[in-house]
Design an enzyme around this catalytic site. Sequence first.
Site, PDB file in Angstrom:
ATOM      1  N   ALA A 124       0.573  -1.272  -0.292  1.00  0.00           N
ATOM      2  CA  ALA A 124       0.425   0.192   0.149  1.00  0.00           C
ATOM      3  C   ALA A 124       0.657   1.502  -0.077  1.00  0.00           C
ATOM      4  CB  ALA A 124      -0.674   0.081   0.523  1.00  0.00           C
ATOM      5  N   GLY A 339     -13.897 -10.579 -35.488  1.00  0.00           N
ATOM      6  CA  GLY A 339     -15.099  -9.875 -36.004  1.00  0.00           C
ATOM      7  C   GLY A 339     -16.125  -9.359 -35.163  1.00  0.00           C
ATOM      8  N   GLU A 363       2.278   0.138 -11.484  1.00  0.00           N
ATOM      9  CA  GLU A 363       3.519   0.271 -10.734  1.00  0.00           C
ATOM     10  C   GLU A 363       4.290   1.390 -11.711  1.00  0.00           C
ATOM     11  OE1 GLU A 363       5.336  -3.635  -9.993  1.00  0.00           O
ATOM     12  OE2 GLU A 363       3.072  -4.750  -9.546  1.00  0.00           O
TER      13      GLU A 363
HETATM   14  C1  FAD Z   1      -6.383  -1.994 -10.690  1.00  0.00           C
HETATM   15  C2  FAD Z   1      -5.331  -1.459  -9.834  1.00  0.00           C
HETATM   16  C3  FAD Z   1      -4.661  -1.740  -8.553  1.00  0.00           C
HETATM   17  C4  FAD Z   1      -3.197  -1.177  -8.491  1.00  0.00           C
HETATM   18  N1  FAD Z   1      -2.476  -1.062  -6.966  1.00  0.00           N
HETATM   19  C5  FAD Z   1      -1.777  -1.290  -6.494  1.00  0.00           C
HETATM   20  C6  FAD Z   1      -1.395  -0.970  -5.353  1.00  0.00           C
HETATM   21  O1  FAD Z   1      -1.906  -2.768  -5.165  1.00  0.00           O
HETATM   22  N2  FAD Z   1      -0.566  -0.833  -4.717  1.00  0.00           N
HETATM   23  C7  FAD Z   1      -0.593   1.317  -4.776  1.00  0.00           C
HETATM   24  O2  FAD Z   1       0.837   1.088  -3.666  1.00  0.00           O
HETATM   25  N3  FAD Z   1      -0.867   1.462  -5.288  1.00  0.00           N
HETATM   26  C8  FAD Z   1      -1.331   0.144  -6.774  1.00  0.00           C
HETATM   27  N4  FAD Z   1      -2.320   1.078  -7.894  1.00  0.00           N
HETATM   28  C9  FAD Z   1      -1.775   2.245  -8.016  1.00  0.00           C
HETATM   29  C10 FAD Z   1      -1.344   2.715  -9.559  1.00  0.00           C
HETATM   30  O3  FAD Z   1       0.226   1.958  -9.311  1.00  0.00           O
HETATM   31  C11 FAD Z   1      -1.283   4.081  -9.866  1.00  0.00           C
HETATM   32  O4  FAD Z   1      -2.582   4.238 -10.011  1.00  0.00           O
HETATM   33  C12 FAD Z   1      -0.100   4.368 -10.863  1.00  0.00           C
HETATM   34  O5  FAD Z   1       0.873   4.735 -10.531  1.00  0.00           O
HETATM   35  C13 FAD Z   1      -0.785   6.350 -11.794  1.00  0.00           C
HETATM   36  O6  FAD Z   1      -1.163   7.133 -10.197  1.00  0.00           O
HETATM   37  P1  FAD Z   1      -2.249   7.785  -9.974  1.00  0.00           P
HETATM   38  O7  FAD Z   1      -3.195   6.780 -10.705  1.00  0.00           O
HETATM   39  O8  FAD Z   1      -2.305   8.874  -9.085  1.00  0.00           O
HETATM   40  O9  FAD Z   1      -2.116   8.542 -11.157  1.00  0.00           O
HETATM   41  P2  FAD Z   1      -1.124   9.842 -12.386  1.00  0.00           P
HETATM   42  O10 FAD Z   1      -0.380  10.305 -10.989  1.00  0.00           O
HETATM   43  O11 FAD Z   1      -2.352  10.621 -11.459  1.00  0.00           O
HETATM   44  O12 FAD Z   1      -1.671   9.846 -13.090  1.00  0.00           O
HETATM   45  C14 FAD Z   1      -2.379  10.347 -14.534  1.00  0.00           C
HETATM   46  C15 FAD Z   1      -1.638  10.704 -15.486  1.00  0.00           C
HETATM   47  O13 FAD Z   1      -0.237  11.927 -15.725  1.00  0.00           O
HETATM   48  C16 FAD Z   1       0.952  10.796 -15.792  1.00  0.00           C
HETATM   49  N5  FAD Z   1       1.947  11.448 -15.376  1.00  0.00           N
HETATM   50  C17 FAD Z   1       1.659  12.324 -14.030  1.00  0.00           C
HETATM   51  N6  FAD Z   1       3.320  12.319 -13.286  1.00  0.00           N
HETATM   52  C18 FAD Z   1       3.439  12.230 -15.056  1.00  0.00           C
HETATM   53  C19 FAD Z   1       5.141  13.428 -15.126  1.00  0.00           C
HETATM   54  N7  FAD Z   1       5.790  13.385 -14.079  1.00  0.00           N
HETATM   55  N8  FAD Z   1       5.442  13.196 -16.320  1.00  0.00           N
HETATM   56  C20 FAD Z   1       3.848  12.638 -17.396  1.00  0.00           C
HETATM   57  N9  FAD Z   1       3.470  11.900 -17.007  1.00  0.00           N
HETATM   58  C21 FAD Z   1       3.020  11.958 -15.804  1.00  0.00           C
HETATM   59  C22 FAD Z   1       0.219   9.775 -15.508  1.00  0.00           C
HETATM   60  O14 FAD Z   1       1.084   9.067 -16.748  1.00  0.00           O
HETATM   61  C23 FAD Z   1      -1.422   9.286 -16.260  1.00  0.00           C
HETATM   62  O15 FAD Z   1      -1.387   8.885 -17.501  1.00  0.00           O
HETATM   63  C24 FAD Z   1      -2.708   0.614  -8.616  1.00  0.00           C
HETATM   64  C25 FAD Z   1      -4.222   1.010  -9.236  1.00  0.00           C
HETATM   65  C26 FAD Z   1      -4.987  -0.211 -10.089  1.00  0.00           C
HETATM   66  C27 FAD Z   1      -5.834   1.158 -10.853  1.00  0.00           C
END
Ligand code: FAD
Length: 380
Positions: A124, A339, A363
């Site tokens: 987490a 299809g 990740e």
């Molecule tokens: C099904 C699922 C399972 C998951 N499992 C886990 C888990 O077990 N443990 C855990 O801790 N987390 C988990 N996560 C979280 C996951 O790792 C994050 O969703 C992911 O790292 C992206 O973070 P965010 O969703 O807050 O998106 P954001 O960080 O808000 O990103 C939104 C968009 O902005 C882009 N962006 C952000 N910063 C930059 C930058 N500096 N330059 C260019 N583009 C950028 C991103 O690439 C993305 O396209 C999970 C998520 C999902 C959906």
Amino acid sequence: MRFEFTEEQKMVRDMVRRFADDVLKPKAAEMDKECKIYPEIIKQLGELGLLGVYIPEEYGGAGMDVICYATAVEEISRGCASTGILVSAHTSLVVDPIYHYGTEEQKRKYLVPLAKGEKVAAHAMTEPGAGTDVVSISTTAKREGDYYILNGTKHFITNGAEAGIYLIFAMTDKEKRHKGMSAFIVERDTPGFSIGKLEHKLGIRATSTAELILENCKVPADNLLGEEGRGFYIAMDCYDGGRIGVAAQAVGIAQAAYEEAVEFAKTRIQFGQPIAKFQAIQFKLADMATMIEAARLLYLKAAWLKQEGKPYYQLSAMAKLFASEVAMDVTREAIQIHGGYGYTEDYSVERHYRDAKITEIYEGTSEAQRLTIARNLLKG
Ligand SMILES: Cc1cc2nc3c(=O)[nH]c(=O)nc-3n(C[C@H](O)[C@H](O)[C@H](O)COP(=O)(O)OP(=O)(O)OC[C@H]3O[C@@H](n4cnc5c(N)ncnc54)[C@H](O)[C@@H]3O)c2cc1C
């Protein structure tokens, strides 16, 4: 350079392939609909040694190598992508760091039941306000005598609903930014810990994605993993390894979609012949097979580097970036080959397409992988 599996690696691949075909594939659509991985499946994963593949036997693992592990994740994901990520998140994101950073006591108490598969683990880090930018997490851990008091909310946590043990990241000193983050092993029944909302998702629907709530959660100081202030570095290590798992998961999803597309193309008759006779379909299949093979080689090289104790973070980022895009391309083309049938639930390719998308997000998003790769290319 050798491009051959050892006898042990072949044995693991074949054993997991049989398990995927006989047990996972027949249940995958049902588990996707019911949004849960059946407990008997988790029990079998443990019995087969798949929840601690490369952990030494003295700590409850199967004592094999990282290539066996990554290959197992591919084969499991070929059968059921949700089960693939259960294994990958459990192993790469919790079992591995406890093995590498845990005290002997922590290993005996937590690693052994996890590696044996008696308990599932969850990692987490992510919070509503902190995704890619992990250093901005706002969960805090304050030392009070022999305990740390944790407060905050985590979300999107894989295995969150079924886990017995959680690796939770919190700030012990916000001022110090990444040097003020620490990692804690938290048991499910710790006072102040609870599970909140479960997400309804596009894909990998059988795996749980949960919110975790920490309200004055009282964690024994002995459950600090590594030193105080080392949490960020532990997390970065986790994700380097985790990306090998996600790349393998992506290849497994792509392989399943490809195999089903081949089968469909051989049997679907249009214009008096199987559609596989049309060069347009043959070229699609050729491209799909080539992309899958390239993605597989990338994750296997990253796994080999990790096994050899060599730097592998660049390769694991490349493998995850490439394999996740391959999974998207291959599953999309697999639907195209089917299809209209591919757009229905009568065929599994629609599930593979939905499952593939997450591999570009968790990740580290594809954008984050490109940043890591470019930073490494340009350094020095
Ligand atoms: C099904 C699922 C399972 C998951 N499992 C886990 C888990 O077990 N443990 C855990 O801790 N987390 C988990 N996560 C979280 C996951 O790792 C994050 O969703 C992911 O790292 C992206 O973070 P965010 O969703 O807050 O998106 P954001 O960080 O808000 O990103 C939104 C968009 O902005 C882009 N962006 C952000 N910063 C930059 C930058 N500096 N330059 C260019 N583009 C950028 C991103 O690439 C993305 O396209 C999970 C998520 C999902 C959906």
